[in-house]
Design an enzyme around this catalytic site. Sequence first.
Site, mmCIF file in Angstrom:
data_model
loop_
_atom_site.group_PDB
_atom_site.id
_atom_site.type_symbol
_atom_site.label_atom_id
_atom_site.label_comp_id
_atom_site.label_asym_id
_atom_site.label_seq_id
_atom_site.Cartn_x
_atom_site.Cartn_y
_atom_site.Cartn_z
ATOM 1 N N TYR A 96 4.966 -1.990 -7.244
ATOM 2 C CA TYR A 96 3.559 -1.060 -6.923
ATOM 3 C C TYR A 96 3.364 -0.064 -7.979
ATOM 4 O O TYR A 96 4.256 0.599 -8.277
ATOM 5 C CB TYR A 96 3.906 -0.016 -5.588
ATOM 6 N N SER A 97 2.698 0.100 -8.658
ATOM 7 C CA SER A 97 1.987 0.649 -9.845
ATOM 8 C C SER A 97 2.508 0.803 -11.307
ATOM 9 O O SER A 97 2.940 -0.277 -11.630
ATOM 10 C CB SER A 97 2.595 2.823 -9.292
ATOM 11 N N MET A 98 4.035 1.474 -10.837
ATOM 12 C CA MET A 98 5.311 0.821 -12.059
ATOM 13 C C MET A 98 5.537 -0.111 -11.563
ATOM 14 O O MET A 98 5.732 -1.274 -12.751
ATOM 15 C CB MET A 98 5.849 2.769 -12.445
#
Length: 257
Positions: A96-98
């Site tokens: 998720y994201s990073m």
Amino acid sequence: MASASPPVLDRWFPSRKPLPEPRLRLFCLPFAGGSAAIYQPWSMALPTGVELCAVQLPGRERRLMEPAMKSLPELLDVLMPALTPLMDRPFALFGYSMGARIGLEVARTLKRQGGPKPLGFIAAAAPPPSHNDREPIHTLDDPGFIAKLREYDGTPEEVLQHKELLELILPTLRADFSLAWSENGKDTAPLDIPLSVYAGKGDKHVGLNTIEHWREESTADVRIRHFEGGHFFIRTHGPPVLAAVREDLTRWMTAAT
């Protein structure tokens, strides 16, 4: 395959509950500033036989006193030896994201080194690094960086207002945003595994047009799903996200049998 001692696994996967004969292991990588705890609610809600392996990176919770990694090569040097002992069973990646940026690099590393192949990779709330137009906020001074953190709405305001706590976690947050922003590098050959990409319809930081470029990241099936909510739709619309994860994992496990 190389083995790892239980203390190593406990440090990287503190909430893992080993299954005797898992059908699949799901490695989950967090967003910037996040920890393995964000995936804890999933542990009893995944398809039967799926073992949740939520990754705890250095610099948070019980690993708070360990310095966070500022670069992908530095992180992969210590992360890959922790992951590979658990890749003796079918597995998939979720980031998720990073975490999506890290997950992509894990998949690329496995492909380059001829390692085991994931059944699939789910990348959520992140642009592909080939089309990353996000601001490198990790390079800002502390006031500027904190102001940008408020815009992401991922760090509670009470934390941003707590001087001592903020001083403690700011290095980890800065290192995490450096990881999330990492340039694409030289090893950019497309993967050959299914990708499922999750995007928030109201995400101000990752445009829906940018998300479409994930289709270039694999020669296999690439599916894009849109969810209500902003950058942290995993928090505001958790049940639909989990339902999508279950559907993707079930599809990949079925295709592999």
